[in-house]
Design a protein around this motif. Structure first.
Motif, PDB file in Angstrom:
ATOM      1  N   GLY A 175       3.489  -5.015  -0.708  1.00 19.33           N
ATOM      2  CA  GLY A 175       2.697  -4.244   0.249  1.00 19.33           C
ATOM      3  C   GLY A 175       3.452  -3.092   0.873  1.00 19.33           C
ATOM      4  O   GLY A 175       3.020  -2.526   1.863  1.00 19.33           O
ATOM      5  N   LYS A 176       4.576  -2.721   0.278  1.00 19.41           N
ATOM      6  CA  LYS A 176       5.347  -1.619   0.873  1.00 19.41           C
ATOM      7  C   LYS A 176       4.611  -0.296   0.746  1.00 19.41           C
ATOM      8  O   LYS A 176       4.612   0.509   1.667  1.00 19.41           O
ATOM      9  N   SER A 177       3.932  -0.100  -0.398  1.00 20.14           N
ATOM     10  CA  SER A 177       3.134   1.125  -0.526  1.00 20.14           C
ATOM     11  C   SER A 177       1.964   1.111   0.444  1.00 20.14           C
ATOM     12  O   SER A 177       1.530   2.166   0.917  1.00 20.14           O
ATOM     13  N   THR A 178       1.457  -0.088   0.731  1.00 18.01           N
ATOM     14  CA  THR A 178       0.355  -0.203   1.683  1.00 18.01           C
ATOM     15  C   THR A 178       0.789   0.283   3.062  1.00 18.01           C
ATOM     16  O   THR A 178       0.031   0.976   3.748  1.00 18.01           O
ATOM     17  N   VAL A 179       2.028  -0.066   3.458  1.00 18.51           N
ATOM     18  CA  VAL A 179       2.547   0.407   4.746  1.00 18.51           C
ATOM     19  C   VAL A 179       2.510   1.931   4.771  1.00 18.51           C
ATOM     20  O   VAL A 179       2.023   2.553   5.725  1.00 18.51           O
ATOM     21  N   LEU A 180       2.999   2.534   3.665  1.00 18.79           N
ATOM     22  CA  LEU A 180       3.050   3.990   3.603  1.00 18.79           C
ATOM     23  C   LEU A 180       1.647   4.596   3.683  1.00 18.79           C
ATOM     24  O   LEU A 180       1.414   5.588   4.373  1.00 18.79           O
ATOM     25  N   ASN A 181       0.709   3.976   2.947  1.00 22.72           N
ATOM     26  CA  ASN A 181      -0.654   4.507   2.945  1.00 22.72           C
ATOM     27  C   ASN A 181      -1.317   4.385   4.317  1.00 22.72           C
ATOM     28  O   ASN A 181      -2.167   5.203   4.667  1.00 22.72           O
ATOM     29  N   ILE A 182      -0.926   3.370   5.078  1.00 20.54           N
ATOM     30  CA  ILE A 182      -1.465   3.245   6.435  1.00 20.54           C
ATOM     31  C   ILE A 182      -0.902   4.357   7.305  1.00 20.54           C
ATOM     32  O   ILE A 182      -1.628   5.013   8.058  1.00 20.54           O
ATOM     33  N   VAL A 183       0.403   4.612   7.186  1.00 23.05           N
ATOM     34  CA  VAL A 183       1.005   5.695   7.964  1.00 23.05           C
ATOM     35  C   VAL A 183       0.378   7.034   7.555  1.00 23.05           C
ATOM     36  O   VAL A 183       0.089   7.887   8.383  1.00 23.05           O
ATOM     37  N   ALA A 184       0.128   7.179   6.244  1.00 20.18           N
ATOM     38  CA  ALA A 184      -0.480   8.415   5.754  1.00 20.18           C
ATOM     39  C   ALA A 184      -1.924   8.557   6.227  1.00 20.18           C
ATOM     40  O   ALA A 184      -2.466   9.655   6.258  1.00 20.18           O
ATOM     41  N   GLY A 185      -2.550   7.435   6.575  1.00 22.10           N
ATOM     42  CA  GLY A 185      -3.950   7.469   6.984  1.00 22.10           C
ATOM     43  C   GLY A 185      -4.902   7.272   5.822  1.00 22.10           C
ATOM     44  O   GLY A 185      -6.122   7.342   5.983  1.00 22.10           O
ATOM     45  N   LEU A 186      -4.348   7.026   4.643  1.00 16.89           N
ATOM     46  CA  LEU A 186      -5.206   6.832   3.467  1.00 16.89           C
ATOM     47  C   LEU A 186      -5.830   5.436   3.499  1.00 16.89           C
ATOM     48  O   LEU A 186      -6.880   5.208   2.912  1.00 16.89           O
ATOM     49  N   LEU A 187      -5.164   4.500   4.193  1.00 20.64           N
ATOM     50  CA  LEU A 187      -5.733   3.175   4.410  1.00 20.64           C
ATOM     51  C   LEU A 187      -5.808   2.942   5.912  1.00 20.64           C
ATOM     52  O   LEU A 187      -4.990   3.463   6.667  1.00 20.64           O
ATOM     53  N   LYS A 188      -6.802   2.158   6.314  1.00 17.78           N
ATOM     54  CA  LYS A 188      -6.960   1.890   7.741  1.00 17.78           C
ATOM     55  C   LYS A 188      -6.438   0.487   8.038  1.00 17.78           C
ATOM     56  O   LYS A 188      -6.830  -0.476   7.384  1.00 17.78           O
TER      57      LYS A 188
END
Lengths: 268, 289
Positions: free
Chosen positions: A49-62
């Motif tokens: 889930g490390k990419s998930t962390v990044l995508n949350i910071v990016a705003g691509l995932l909520k």
């Protein structure tokens, strides 16, 4: 910034995905404070889930729980102040190298810079990653390493407050990767960007980072440990090989990844 | 070097010698390559014409032999540009009229098809709602729409254009929708980070990304329009290649029908090539991602 010590603040961030009636918790209670100009790597086994962390910071995932604050403001959607260097470069194949950077620059800096200033800024960023010679080529005409350099130029050209890199060198061969890491360090010395980089490469993490965030395995992955890398900059790859601090940091990360949090598929 | 009397000769010789240094434009290999492509169709066509000639070159044959087609319809072949007013015009004018109808109908179908296809490709709800309707409507034969459109428009011209539109719009919608649905998440992420607005996203990401699919749809669509226009014109009359064929049938000019069919085939082939070539031009670089 007066009372807020953290430039970027992840507090109690968690995310769950529901698919076909079944909910799976991917991240739970991720807490991380990053200060301005800091280079932080997030390392962990694939699928943690490390990419998930990044995508949350990016705003691509909520995020399902918790929040991400950038300079005290909550992150709710993607934006150029959190520019992303994507894992697979994500250049638009119908545009040339220059046009790919221009797409971002002309949109993001439309209000801030004049047309001439933007054109110069595009050239400046292409020069920064040594891509001027191929500015008029299309992505399929250049190598993987070059594409990733253009991806970095595009992200840097948005003048981000935080640069997010999702395994930027993961798909490259070892020599190209080392070359790009050196280039990135050079750029970093000049720009002092705040960077979050996702990686699965221990050497890369130690070489580039001020701190290494180590993630536990999923489901409900979280931060297992944060390791500071007290190595002076600029860092030289060859000198570091013998450096006791470097060796120690490397051993710490390896120990975390392979002894205490071995990959579930391998451990089973 | 040579003395002055021989100088001119010398330069002339060196020029001649320099020429073969460049790659000659016409090589044996290239000639052989061209021949390999041209000879088979020519041979097959010749055999076909010969067979046709033998089969029909007897009294009482149902169809004229190629030699008779040439003699019977020589007027039509030799003077494609005459215009005696009304519907008594050369083949060129008939084909031009048909092409105009196709151009208008196909242009409308392109715009509507790409917009509807984008909607269906982008919105799950729109797809669920519209797709079943499209799937049923697209199976309706082009000519079945003609009476309905005649009833609605009360005129041949818009009816024919409507038939072209309704025939060619479905493959454009469906292929565009597939293209839009296949836009990689990466491109969407890039657009999101840069904060493109929906209109910029449509022009800068959606259209170029889906262009190869869209052009597949356009190519199928233009072929179908050409199929439909001939049939529609047979019924609505006026100037047009379909009407020309029907008129020739009514006057028992079978040879003229055959000439017209050759033209119809050639134009259909050209339309297909033009759209395919346009597609290659526009999508260059896109497919090689």
């Amino acid at each position: 910034m007066t009372a807020s010590p953290a430039h970027l603040d992840l507090s109690q961030v968690g995310i769950s995905f529901t698919r076909g009636g079944r909910t799976s918790e991917v991240l739970r209670d991720v807490n991380l404070k990053i200060s301005k100009g800091e280079f932080v790597s997030i390392i962990g086994h694939s699928g943690c889930g490390k990419s998930t962390v990044l995508n949350i910071v990016a705003g691509l995932l909520k995020a399902s729980t918790g929040a991400v604050l950038l300079d005290g403001k909550e992150v709710s959607s993607p934006g150029p102040e959190r520019a992303v260097v994507f894992q697979n470069h994500s250049l638009l194949p119908w545009l040339t190298v220059r046009e790919n950077v221009a797409l971002a620059v002309d949109k993001v800096l439309a209000g801030k810079k004049s047309r001439a200033e933007r054109a110069a800024w595009i050239e400046h960023n292409l020069a920064l990653v040594n891509m001027m010679h191929a500015a008029d080529k299309r992505p399929h005409e250049i190598s993987g390493g070059m594409k990733q350099r253009v991806g970095i130029a595009r992200a840097l050209a948005m003048e981000p407050t935080v640069l997010l890199m999702d395994e930027p060198f993961g798909a490259l061969d070892a020599l190209t990767r080392a070359h790009l890491q050196d280039q990135l360090m050079e750029i970093q010395v000049r720009l002092r960007n705040t960077v979050i980089m996702i990686t699965h490469d221990v050497d890369e993490a130690v070489l580039l980072s001020d701190r290494i965030v180590m993630m536990t395995n999923g489901p409900a992955a979280t931060i297992g440990e944060i390791l500071p890398v007290p190595l002076a900059r600029p860092r030289k790859r060859l000198e570091l090989v013998e450096d006791p601090t470097y060796t120690h940091c490397r051993a710490e990360v390896l120990e975390f990844l392979y002894a205490r949090h071995a990959h579930p598929a391998v451990a089973a | 070097m040579a003395a002055s009397p021989a100088a001119t000769l010398g330069t002339a010789r060196s020029e001649a010698a320099a020429k073969p240094a460049r790659a000659p434009l016409v090589t044996m290999a290239r000639i052989r390559g061209v021949l390999a492509r041209i000879v088979p169709p020519v041979v097959v066509l010749a055999l076909f014409l010969l067979f046709w000639e033998l089969a029909c070159n007897r009294p009482g044959a149902g169809l004229p032999a190629p030699s008779r087609v040439l003699t019977d319809a020589w007027d039509v072949i030799a003077n494609p540009f005459f215009d005696n007013g009304g519907t008594d015009k050369g083949l060129f004018w008939h084909i031009l009229a048909s092409l105009k109808r196709v151009a208008v109908g196909f242009a409308i179908a392109t715009v509507v098809g790409i917009l509807l296809g984008t909607l269906v490709g982008q919105s799950e709800w729109a797809m669920r709602g519209l797709d079943p309707i499209f799937q049923v409507l697209r199976t309706i034969p082009p000519l079945a729409w003609l009476p309905l459109s005649l009833a609605a428009f009360r005129d041949g011209q818009p009816s024919a254009i409507f038939v072209i539109f309704i025939t060619s719009v479905w493959p454009i919608i469906i292929n565009t929708a597939v293209g839009i649905r296949n836009i990689p998440q990466d491109y969407r992420n890039v657009a999101a980070v840069v904060r493109l607005n929906p209109i910029e996203f449509f022009w800068k990401i959606m259209l170029p990304s889906a262009a190869p699919y869209i052009f597949t749809g356009l190519r199928i669509g233009v072929g179908l329009s050409w199929l439909a226009i001939v049939a529609a014109e047979m019924l609505i009359g006026g100037v047009g290649i379909g009407f020309f064929i029907w008129d020739a049938w009514n006057s028992s000019h079978i040879s003229e029908i055959i000439v017209a069919l050759v033209y119809v085939g050639a134009i259909g082939f050209l339309l297909d090539r033009v759209v395919a070539g346009l597609g290659r031009l526009v999508t260059r670089g896109t497919s090689a991602a």
